[in-house]
Design a protein around this motif. Structure first.
Motif, mmCIF file in Angstrom:
data_model
loop_
_atom_site.group_PDB
_atom_site.id
_atom_site.type_symbol
_atom_site.label_atom_id
_atom_site.label_comp_id
_atom_site.label_asym_id
_atom_site.label_seq_id
_atom_site.Cartn_x
_atom_site.Cartn_y
_atom_site.Cartn_z
ATOM 1 N N PHE A 128 1.310 -0.927 -0.335
ATOM 2 C CA PHE A 128 0.340 -0.016 -0.542
ATOM 3 C C PHE A 128 0.952 1.293 0.134
ATOM 4 O O PHE A 128 1.988 0.991 0.452
ATOM 5 C CB PHE A 128 -1.036 -0.093 1.347
ATOM 6 N N ALA A 129 0.449 2.561 -1.213
ATOM 7 C CA ALA A 129 0.880 3.151 -0.712
ATOM 8 C C ALA A 129 0.033 4.347 -0.417
ATOM 9 O O ALA A 129 -1.155 4.947 -1.087
ATOM 10 C CB ALA A 129 1.926 4.157 -1.483
ATOM 11 N N GLY A 130 0.249 5.695 0.378
ATOM 12 C CA GLY A 130 -0.818 6.741 0.792
ATOM 13 C C GLY A 130 -0.715 7.816 1.986
ATOM 14 O O GLY A 130 0.883 7.943 1.853
ATOM 15 N N THR A 131 -1.340 8.529 2.514
ATOM 16 C CA THR A 131 -0.923 9.471 2.980
ATOM 17 C C THR A 131 -2.286 8.813 4.721
ATOM 18 O O THR A 131 -3.656 8.776 4.694
ATOM 19 C CB THR A 131 -1.476 10.539 2.458
ATOM 20 N N ALA A 132 -2.361 9.220 5.474
ATOM 21 C CA ALA A 132 -2.669 9.344 6.796
ATOM 22 C C ALA A 132 -2.335 10.831 7.014
ATOM 23 O O ALA A 132 -1.362 11.371 7.493
ATOM 24 C CB ALA A 132 -1.598 8.229 7.758
ATOM 25 N N LEU A 133 -3.937 11.187 8.000
ATOM 26 C CA LEU A 133 -3.937 12.146 9.419
ATOM 27 C C LEU A 133 -4.247 11.531 10.461
ATOM 28 O O LEU A 133 -5.140 10.584 10.406
ATOM 29 C CB LEU A 133 -4.570 13.137 8.029
ATOM 30 N N PHE A 134 -4.136 11.669 11.300
ATOM 31 C CA PHE A 134 -4.041 11.907 12.452
ATOM 32 C C PHE A 134 -4.951 12.498 13.265
ATOM 33 O O PHE A 134 -3.876 13.689 13.213
ATOM 34 C CB PHE A 134 -2.175 11.189 13.111
ATOM 35 N N ARG A 135 -5.823 12.564 13.793
ATOM 36 C CA ARG A 135 -5.835 14.021 14.730
ATOM 37 C C ARG A 135 -6.535 13.123 16.114
ATOM 38 O O ARG A 135 -7.445 12.332 16.674
ATOM 39 C CB ARG A 135 -7.589 14.390 14.602
#
Length: 415
Positions: free
Chosen positions: A153-160
């Motif tokens: 998998f290749a992607g972008t993560a946003l943590f809040r």
């Protein structure tokens, strides 16, 4: 007393919910009967677990050995920075080491991603990098995101995380002073959004997400005074298996885990068409209509529950559950798979407050740091291998199975 505690636990598992608008009434008697049967089963589980734990406490060895000094669960060749150097004390987010996670970049959402403009970030092993966590007060498109890649998998993560310390990552307009507040009056304390593409054909039914630890939890109350009673843990696992029969939950073992199928765990899932209007990663995520090309239901190609009986996310989950059950029961490798489209997965959580690493339970707040035995909260998604008979094998996290894997540390784990 005991009866009040059981009632509190039942209310926590079965909060009163208003009837969904437009929901049909024909099956109400049957649904009520089924709910009563489930409640009765859960009450029996709670009572039996309480009695079993009481019997064990009577015979438990008084000479319980206190574990040796905590060893942090990262390889000897790598080390965590001192807590005083953590940018977001008391939290530290890193990539899980030795599972093939490559951090390609850290950026504001408004900036080009690594996958749009590949550059040599200088970081091929993200385990030593401090990764950003947002608190939900960032201006639109100014949240910090993480570009990453694994073998699958290749992607972008946003943590809040609600109210987490973001001072070290704030530039320009401070997130604290922002008029925007993602969490606002919402009950949730945590959100993770992952967007990206699968690099290989991955069967949907083999993918699970959740928590997976390296070492046993410290659950003896003689060693860890903050540990909840064993009967609560055992009852919680049994009840979870009733409410979510596809969940793989085990807390009293060498590798504690709470894992569920990815396609029925995510709060929302969206498949992005190339020509659709963009839905930004920091926007409120909504489950698409089942008839929309953006819905996973179109790929599942199998009917689920009546659409009028549930919201769109529940409809998708029930539809996928049919696919998952067929895959598991038939031991067949013929099952829908993720294609090369871009997908967004959203995960929400409201029980754990990561700022003090505590669990909100019917028995009050319970701190979790001592019980983790020097381990991070490991947030993963993996594609399970299949065994010789074609069935799904035991969950293994390594560089060939990992979709993503992040370690969320709290200072109480390592001090």
């Amino acid at each position: 007393d005991e009866h009040f505690l059981f009632k509190t636990l039942l209310d926590d598992f079965f909060p009163t919910q208003p009837q969904p608008a437009g929901c049909r009434q024909e099956g109400s008697l049957s649904s009520s009967s089924s709910s009563e049967e489930t409640t009765t089963r859960i009450e029996c589980i709670l009572q039996e677990a309480y009695k079993e734990d009481f019997r064990e406490e009577l015979v438990e060895d008084e000479n319980v050995m206190v574990p040796p000094q905590i060893n942090v669960s990262v390889p000897a060749c790598q080390s965590l920075p001192c807590v005083s150097e953590w940018k977001q004390q008391p939290l530290l987010l890193t990539a899980t080491p030795n599972v093939g996670m490559k951090i390609r970049g850290i950026r504001r959402l408004c900036e080009p991603s690594f996958f749009e403009n590949p550059v040599n970030s200088g970081h091929t092993d993200g385990s030593l990098m401090q990764l950003p966590i947002n608190n939900g007060r960032e201006d639109p498109r100014h949240s910090w995101v993480i570009d990453f890649e694994t073998e699958l998998f290749a992607g972008t993560a946003l943590f809040r995380i609600r109210d987490c310390n973001t001072d070290a990552f704030s530039t320009g307009n401070s997130s604290v002073a922002s008029k925007h507040d993602y969490f606002g009056d919402k009950n949730r304390k945590y959100q993770v959004c992952i967007r990206g593409r699968f690099k290989k054909q991955v069967v949907m039914a083999t993918c699970v997400s959740g928590l997976l630890l390296d070492r046993p939890l410290i659950i003896s109350r003689k060693v860890n005074s903050d540990a909840p009673p064993r009967w609560i843990l055992r009852a919680a696992v049994k009840i979870a298996n009733i409410l979510s029969p596809r969940m793989d939950a085990e807390l009293e073992c060498d590798h504690p885990r709470v894992l569920s199928p990815l396609c029925s765990t995510a709060q929302t899932i969206r498949k992005h068409a190339k020509k659709e209007d963009p839905v930004y990663l920091d926007d409120p995520q909504e489950e698409p209509h089942p008839d929309s090309p953006a819905s996973l239901v179109a790929d599942l190609k199998k009917g689920g529950a009546d659409e009028s009986d549930a919201n769109y996310a529940q409809y998708r989950k029930r539809t996928f559950n049919n696919i998952y059950d067929d895959f598991v029961q038939s031991n067949s490798t013929v099952s829908p798979h993720f294609d090369d489209s871009e997908y967004t997965f959203e995960f929400l959580q409201h029980l754990v407050d990561y700022n003090d690493l505590s669990l909100n339970s019917p028995m009050g707040k319970k701190t979790l740091g001592a019980g983790l035995q020097g381990q991070p909260v490991r947030i993963i998604a993996i594609s399970n291998a299949t065994d010789d008979q074609g069935g799904i094998s035991t969950a293994v996290l390594n560089d060939t199975t990992s979709l993503w894997a992040f370690d969320l540390w709290h200072a109480s784990n390592v001090i």
